[in-house]
Design a protein around this motif. Sequence first.
Motif, mmCIF file in Angstrom:
data_model
loop_
_atom_site.group_PDB
_atom_site.id
_atom_site.type_symbol
_atom_site.label_atom_id
_atom_site.label_comp_id
_atom_site.label_asym_id
_atom_site.label_seq_id
_atom_site.Cartn_x
_atom_site.Cartn_y
_atom_site.Cartn_z
ATOM 1 N N HIS A 69 28.256 14.297 70.365
ATOM 2 C CA HIS A 69 26.630 14.155 69.724
ATOM 3 C C HIS A 69 26.935 14.836 68.279
ATOM 4 C CE1 HIS A 69 22.984 15.693 68.424
ATOM 5 N NE2 HIS A 69 22.504 14.488 68.773
ATOM 6 N N ALA A 70 27.709 15.896 68.567
ATOM 7 C CA ALA A 70 27.911 16.524 66.904
ATOM 8 C C ALA A 70 29.016 15.583 65.988
ATOM 9 C CB ALA A 70 28.582 18.098 67.245
ATOM 10 N N ALA A 71 29.980 14.974 66.625
ATOM 11 C CA ALA A 71 30.820 14.291 65.851
ATOM 12 C C ALA A 71 29.990 13.146 65.299
ATOM 13 C CB ALA A 71 31.993 13.645 66.584
ATOM 14 N N ALA A 72 29.327 12.600 66.256
ATOM 15 C CA ALA A 72 28.160 11.113 65.709
ATOM 16 C C ALA A 72 27.643 11.582 64.796
ATOM 17 C CB ALA A 72 27.708 10.506 67.154
ATOM 18 N N SER A 73 26.691 12.844 64.925
ATOM 19 C CA SER A 73 25.743 13.275 63.961
ATOM 20 C C SER A 73 26.476 13.649 62.491
ATOM 21 C CB SER A 73 25.126 14.739 64.326
ATOM 22 O OG SER A 73 24.294 14.502 65.671
ATOM 23 N N ALA A 74 27.654 14.014 62.575
ATOM 24 C CA ALA A 74 28.456 14.300 61.267
ATOM 25 C C ALA A 74 28.948 12.846 60.465
ATOM 26 C CB ALA A 74 29.781 15.036 61.687
ATOM 27 N N ARG A 75 29.172 12.245 61.467
ATOM 28 C CA ARG A 75 29.611 10.573 60.845
ATOM 29 C C ARG A 75 28.295 10.153 60.093
ATOM 30 N NH1 ARG A 75 31.491 10.138 65.759
ATOM 31 N NH2 ARG A 75 33.644 10.120 66.173
ATOM 32 N N ILE A 76 27.263 10.249 60.877
ATOM 33 C CA ILE A 76 25.794 9.581 60.336
ATOM 34 C C ILE A 76 25.546 10.261 59.128
ATOM 35 C CG2 ILE A 76 23.344 9.426 60.433
ATOM 36 C CD1 ILE A 76 24.065 8.809 63.672
ATOM 37 N N LYS A 77 25.771 11.644 59.085
ATOM 38 C CA LYS A 77 25.643 12.550 57.843
ATOM 39 C C LYS A 77 26.265 11.898 56.559
ATOM 40 C CE LYS A 77 24.711 17.172 56.221
ATOM 41 N NZ LYS A 77 24.856 18.548 56.677
ATOM 42 N N ARG A 78 27.679 11.879 57.054
ATOM 43 C CA ARG A 78 28.551 11.227 55.761
ATOM 44 C C ARG A 78 28.067 9.884 55.294
ATOM 45 N NH1 ARG A 78 32.379 13.607 59.144
ATOM 46 N NH2 ARG A 78 33.152 11.574 60.155
ATOM 47 N N VAL A 79 27.735 8.981 56.124
ATOM 48 C CA VAL A 79 27.201 7.610 55.787
ATOM 49 C C VAL A 79 25.876 7.861 54.922
ATOM 50 C CG1 VAL A 79 26.231 5.504 56.648
ATOM 51 C CG2 VAL A 79 28.292 6.544 57.689
ATOM 52 N N ARG A 80 25.029 8.755 55.433
ATOM 53 C CA ARG A 80 23.909 8.828 54.562
ATOM 54 C C ARG A 80 24.170 9.614 53.167
ATOM 55 N NH1 ARG A 80 19.079 7.986 56.796
ATOM 56 N NH2 ARG A 80 18.735 7.834 58.966
ATOM 57 N N ALA A 81 25.125 10.293 52.933
ATOM 58 C CA ALA A 81 25.651 10.982 51.659
ATOM 59 C C ALA A 81 26.244 9.719 50.843
ATOM 60 C CB ALA A 81 26.775 11.979 52.222
ATOM 61 N N LEU A 82 26.679 8.733 51.239
ATOM 62 C CA LEU A 82 27.166 7.945 50.295
ATOM 63 C C LEU A 82 25.839 6.738 50.227
ATOM 64 C CD1 LEU A 82 30.358 6.701 52.436
ATOM 65 C CD2 LEU A 82 30.286 7.920 50.199
ATOM 66 N N HIS A 83 24.980 6.471 51.011
ATOM 67 C CA HIS A 83 24.102 5.544 50.921
ATOM 68 C C HIS A 83 22.746 6.256 50.354
ATOM 69 C CE1 HIS A 83 26.061 2.031 52.525
ATOM 70 N NE2 HIS A 83 26.846 2.869 53.084
ATOM 71 N N VAL A 84 22.970 6.800 48.818
ATOM 72 C CA VAL A 84 21.761 7.409 48.400
ATOM 73 C C VAL A 84 21.226 6.645 47.414
ATOM 74 C CG1 VAL A 84 22.789 9.856 48.526
ATOM 75 C CG2 VAL A 84 23.272 8.465 46.539
ATOM 76 N N ARG A 85 19.610 7.090 47.204
ATOM 77 C CA ARG A 85 18.820 6.256 46.439
ATOM 78 C C ARG A 85 19.154 6.984 44.737
ATOM 79 N NH1 ARG A 85 12.392 5.908 46.886
ATOM 80 N NH2 ARG A 85 11.946 4.348 45.380
ATOM 81 N N GLN A 86 19.356 5.643 43.956
ATOM 82 C CA GLN A 86 19.879 5.821 42.664
ATOM 83 C C GLN A 86 18.900 4.828 41.719
ATOM 84 O OE1 GLN A 86 23.632 5.594 41.483
ATOM 85 N NE2 GLN A 86 23.622 7.257 39.849
ATOM 86 N N TYR A 87 17.742 5.260 41.314
ATOM 87 C CA TYR A 87 17.156 4.011 40.323
ATOM 88 C C TYR A 87 16.514 2.944 41.129
ATOM 89 C CZ TYR A 87 19.576 6.644 37.031
ATOM 90 O OH TYR A 87 20.198 7.908 35.909
#
Length: 71
Positions: A24-42
């Motif tokens: 669970h911790a590993a999957a949560s960390a992967r999701i967090k890294r994906v979310r960090a890439l796909h951020v809102r910009q304009y």
Amino acid sequence: MADASDAAQALLVAFDETQLAEMHAAASARIKRVRALHVRQYDECAWCSTNDRHMSWPCPTIRALDGEDQS
């Protein structure tokens, strides 16, 4: 676990609580890294958008992570 299929329940039984917590911790960390890439910009996704292609926010990746229907 009434919502899990029989196969999923059998798989979960094969792991102990420590293993499940680590998975669970590993999957949560992967999701967090994906979310960090796909951020809102304009009002676009900073990762999906390029000079030639503009992807509105939220992009399909974020919608999938949020459980939204992709159709």
